[in-house]
Each structure stands twice: as structure tokens, then as C-alpha cells.
Design an enzyme around this catalytic site. Structure first.
Site, PDB file in Angstrom:
ATOM      1  N   ASP A  77       0.902  -1.140   0.000  1.00 13.87           N
ATOM      2  CA  ASP A  77       0.000   0.000   0.000  1.00 13.87           C
ATOM      3  C   ASP A  77       0.942   1.191   0.000  1.00 13.87           C
ATOM      4  OD1 ASP A  77      -1.454   2.273   0.924  1.00 13.87           O
ATOM      5  OD2 ASP A  77      -3.047   0.913   1.521  1.00 13.87           O
ATOM      6  N   HIS A  78       1.078   1.843  -1.148  1.00 17.62           N
ATOM      7  CA  HIS A  78       2.185   2.809  -1.254  1.00 17.62           C
ATOM      8  C   HIS A  78       2.033   3.978  -0.282  1.00 17.62           C
ATOM      9  CE1 HIS A  78      -0.455   5.074  -4.002  1.00 17.62           C
ATOM     10  NE2 HIS A  78       0.340   6.108  -3.846  1.00 17.62           N
ATOM     11  N   HIS A 140      -5.790   2.792   1.190  1.00 16.27           N
ATOM     12  CA  HIS A 140      -5.042   3.958   1.681  1.00 16.27           C
ATOM     13  C   HIS A 140      -5.719   4.648   2.874  1.00 16.27           C
ATOM     14  CE1 HIS A 140      -2.973   3.151  -1.955  1.00 16.27           C
ATOM     15  NE2 HIS A 140      -3.696   3.887  -2.760  1.00 16.27           N
TER      16      HIS A 140
HETATM   17  C1  BG6 Z   1      -3.594   4.710  -6.316  1.00 19.48           C
HETATM   18  C2  BG6 Z   1      -4.953   4.793  -6.933  1.00 19.48           C
HETATM   19  O1  BG6 Z   1      -3.523   3.634  -5.414  1.00 19.48           O
HETATM   20  O2  BG6 Z   1      -3.312   5.919  -5.628  1.00 19.48           O
HETATM   21  C3  BG6 Z   1      -5.056   5.985  -7.876  1.00 19.48           C
HETATM   22  O3  BG6 Z   1      -5.221   3.597  -7.655  1.00 19.48           O
HETATM   23  C4  BG6 Z   1      -4.626   7.255  -7.173  1.00 19.48           C
HETATM   24  O4  BG6 Z   1      -6.366   6.124  -8.401  1.00 19.48           O
HETATM   25  C5  BG6 Z   1      -3.286   7.069  -6.465  1.00 19.48           C
HETATM   26  O5  BG6 Z   1      -4.540   8.294  -8.151  1.00 19.48           O
HETATM   27  C6  BG6 Z   1      -2.947   8.275  -5.609  1.00 19.48           C
HETATM   28  O6  BG6 Z   1      -1.655   8.151  -5.113  1.00 19.48           O
HETATM   29  P1  BG6 Z   1      -0.797   9.421  -4.703  1.00 19.48           P
HETATM   30  O7  BG6 Z   1       0.452   8.879  -4.111  1.00 19.48           O
HETATM   31  O8  BG6 Z   1      -0.561  10.216  -5.958  1.00 19.48           O
HETATM   32  O9  BG6 Z   1      -1.622  10.204  -3.739  1.00 19.48           O
END
Ligand code: BG6
Length: 403
Positions: A77-78, A140
């Protein structure tokens, strides 16, 4: 082979960013193809989405588990790799003036916003099937919520931290009926709108999106964590595509001072806020009340605004760099364990099921706006409002101390 030449055991780390239905067969074929036979370790790093609901996630997990053990699986989960998400633990547990107040006696509500200015871009095919709840909510947002709400772990070890996170997910009050979902969750879809003077298409006009789609591009919810620390404190969460600002922020709104004595009698005191800015701006914002200098008794809010990402020379690794490095080192702290994933799906599935049964409750909002007005009412019912993100519109905050 290099491994033989350098006498290294043949550690293997596989990274899969694929449609989830392929994870099982790829894992199986990694084994069948003899890729896991070295004497070193094997690790599987998997991208989201981990399933579409609890049932499909369980199937997926069973397939992968036939090949890899739980401790070999690193579910990404980044958001957990982001600098300020990891900083939540430190802000909470290393500061004497936050942790003692971190409970229902002193906190009025907590707001978590994940706003995006982009639409669905070239991912319409995937997104129209997933929607905001599955794309951002199940993973997230709930992960951020666990970091905010968890108890201090007994040791700073991956399993102890994840044990505390999963307890939060298990304490989420499930919505008992479709009516409760309607009362507590708002969903919306963007229509044509304006952003910085530019006309933006409606979601239904986006590439690879069904022109009659009922998929939500926005949702907001009121969530309760039913445990001793958080009983009665609403957690308001929201996320959406085509909002006016790209931002991830957590706002902790503290309870007000007594209104019937001393300063509260004469002044309309603003509540204290702690804002943790996660993305793209990284920083901490604290709002307190202080006397206006030179005045007899005028009180004004004062913002201490520390912008970490504005500091020159900062070298915060990108979330993926950090997570892949952690996986290579065997540190699974910031990866989601199966019980976290399944608990999150159990919570989200009830919402998705209620929406499926009643498609009429999809609100709309113009692209470039802050989402459906119904989301404001969620807070207004309890006398709260969404705090502006990035300190925008906080015009009444007259002094700023910037980092
Ligand atoms: C991803 C989603 O996990 O996270 C995307 O699938 C979203 O839809 C993205 O745009 C947002 O990530 P960040 O790091 O740019 O806030």
C-alpha cells in the site's frame, strides 16, 4: 550464473503489478518453473488491488498461500511508504503534548482527506469497475486511519505494529443496514466542470467509462472506532477525483475550552488543530489561540506551519523506493498483513453491498469542486465542518510561523 560465481544463495524477490486474477497462476508458475528452489529466501511483493471484495480477496490469498508463506508476502500500500505517514507514529508517540490528549476526552473529531485533481486518466476501464471506495478507501484511507488510531505497540517490531493496526480495523463499527450506510456514507460522481478556467468533461464522458456508469468518483464517510480510546469520536474520511486540490491531510480537531468561564465567555475561541500534511506538501500545522500583540484582550488564532517538503536539500525517498528497499531487507512493517486486508474488506463490503442494492443515492458534483454538498452535511449534523486543506481560506489565522 552470477550466483554461482559469487557464491550467493540466490535470494529472490518477485514484484507483481497485474490484474489480481493473475496473481495466483503467476505464483503457481513461479514454483512450477523452478524459480523458488534456491537456498536463499523468496519474497513476493504484490500491488493492489488485493481482490474486489472479501470473497475474491480470500480466494486470491488462498491461491498465493499455496506457494508463499504469509511472512514471504509483501502486500503494497504505497501510502504506508510515504514519509509523513511513517512520521505519524513519531508525532504521536514522541511528543508529550500529543499522546496524553490523543483520545475521546480531548479530541472532537478527526478528518482524513485524500483529494486528487486528476480524473481517471487512461485507467477508465479499471476505475469504472472499482470506484473510489475500493480504489482509495479499502486500502489507503483505512491504513491512514489505523496509523492515527492505533494503540502504542509493545515493541517497534513489524508484527507488534501490525497487531495494533488490525485491532483498529476490527473495532470499526460496521454499518448495520443500508439505512445506516445512507446516513453515514455519501457517494458522488463528477459532472462537467471548470478547473482553473479549463472545462473538464464529466466522468461519464471519460475514455473507457460506461456512459451510464453509476460508479462513485468520490465518497465521504463518518466512521466510529468502538474502543475505549475513541468511543464517540467521529472520524470523517473523504476522497475524490477532480477535486480542486491534490492533497492528503489528517486534521485532528481538539475539543474546545469551556465556554462559560474566563475567556470563553467573551470570545468565540477557535478549536486547536493539529494538521499532518502527507502529500504532496509534507509538514505539520498547529493552530493555537494567542493574544493579539498590543491589544487589550483580543484573541487571534496563530498557526505554526512547518513545511518539511519546502526545506531545501531534503532527501525523502519516494514511497516505492522505501517500500521495495524494506522488502529487500525483510522488513514487513509497512506492508499489509492478510488479517488487515480481510478486516478492511469486511468493513467496505457492507457499504458496497448497500450501494449495489440502492443505486439511486449517487450524488453529483461539478469537476473542480469539493464534492457533493451532502458530504458537508455529514459533519454539520454534529456541528463540525471540513477544515480547509493546505491552510487555504484560513484567512482569520493572522500570524504564521513558517518552517
Ligand atoms: C492509487 C490509486 O492507489 O493511488 C489511484 O489507484 C490514485 O487512483 C493514487 O490516483 C494516488 O496516489 P498518490 O500517491 O498520488 O496520492
Amino acid at each position: 550464473m552470477l550466483e554461482e560465481k559469487f557464491h550467493i544463495p540466490g535470494n529472490r524477490m518477485f514484484y507483481l503489478a497485474l490484474a489480481p486474477e493473475l496473481f495466483g497462476s503467476v505464483s503457481f508458475n513461479l514454483k512450477a518453473g523452478g524459480m523458488l528452489q534456491g537456498s536463499g529466501w523468496n519474497r513476493l511483493v504484490i500491488e493492489k488491488p488485493f481482490g474486489y471484495n472479501l470473497e475474491s480477496a480470500e480466494q486470491l490469498n488462498e491461491q498465493i498461500r499455496q506457494v508463499f508463506k504469509e511472512e514471504e508476502i509483501y502486500r503494497i500500500d504505497h501510502y504506508l511508504g510515504k514519509e509523513m505517514v511513517q512520521n505519524i507514529e513519531v508525532i504521536r508517540f514522541a511528543n508529550a503534548f500529543f499522546e496524553p490528549l490523543w483520545n475521546n476526552k480531548h479530541i472532537a473529531n478527526i478528518q482524513i482527506t485524500l483529494g486528487e485533481t486528476v480524473g481517471v486518466e487512461e485507467r477508465g476501464g479499471y476505475y469504472d469497475h472499482a470506484g473510489a471506495l475500493r480504489d482509495m478507501g479499502q486500502n489507503h484511507i483505512l491504513q491512514l486511519l489505523t496509523m492515527i488510531a492505533m494503540e502504542p505497540p509493545s515493541r517497534l517490531l513489524a508484527e507488534d505494529i501490525r497487531d495494533e493496526k488490525v485491532k483498529v480495523l476490527r473495532s470499526l463499527r460496521p454499518y448495520a443496514s443500508p439505512e445506516e450506510v445512507r446516513e453515514n456514507v455519501v457517494r458522488g460522481q463528477y459532472t462537467q466542470g471548470l478547473y482553473k478556467g479549463k472545462s473538464l468533461p464529466a466522468y461519464r464522458q471519460e475514455d473507457k467509462v460506461d456512459p451510464e456508469s453509476n460508479t462513485e468518483t468520490y465518497f465521504a464517510a463518518r466512521i466510529f472506532v468502538d474502543n475505549f480510546r475513541w468511543a464517540g469520536v467521529p472520524f470523517y474520511i473523504r476522497t475524490g477525483k477532480r477535486l480542486p486540490v491534490k492533497t492528503t491531510e489528517v486534521v485532528v480537531e481538539f475539543k474546545g475550552m469551556p465556554t462559560n468561564v474566563y475567556l470563553g465567555q467573551k470570545h468565540n475561541l477557535e478549536p486547536n488543530l493539529l494538521v499532518i500534511r502527507v502529500n504532496p506538501m509534507e509538514g505539520i500545522y498547529v493552530k493555537i489561540n494567542a493574544k493579539k500583540p498590543g491589544s487589550e484582550s483580543e484573541i487571534q488564532p496563530l498557526a505554526m506551519d512547518f513545511c518539511q517538503s519546502c526545506m531545501v536539500g531534503i532527501n525523502s525517498p519516494e514511497a516505492y523506493e522505501r517500500l521495495l528497499h524494506d522488502a529487500a531487507r525483510g522488513d514487513s512493517t509497512y506492508f499489509t498483513r492478510w488479517d488487515e486486508v480481510s478486516s478492511a474488506w469486511s468493513f467496505v463490503d457492507r457499504v458496497a453491498k448497500a450501494w449495489k442494492e440502492e443505486s439511486s443515492d449517487l450524488a453529483s458534483y461539478p469537476a473542480g469542486s469539493w464534492g457533493p454538498v451532502e458530504a458537508d452535511q455529514l459533519l454539520a449534523q454534529e456541528g463540525f465542518h471540513w477544515w480547509p486543506v493546505n491552510g487555504q481560506e484560513e484567512d482569520n489565522v493572522v500570524w504564521r510561523v513558517n518552517g
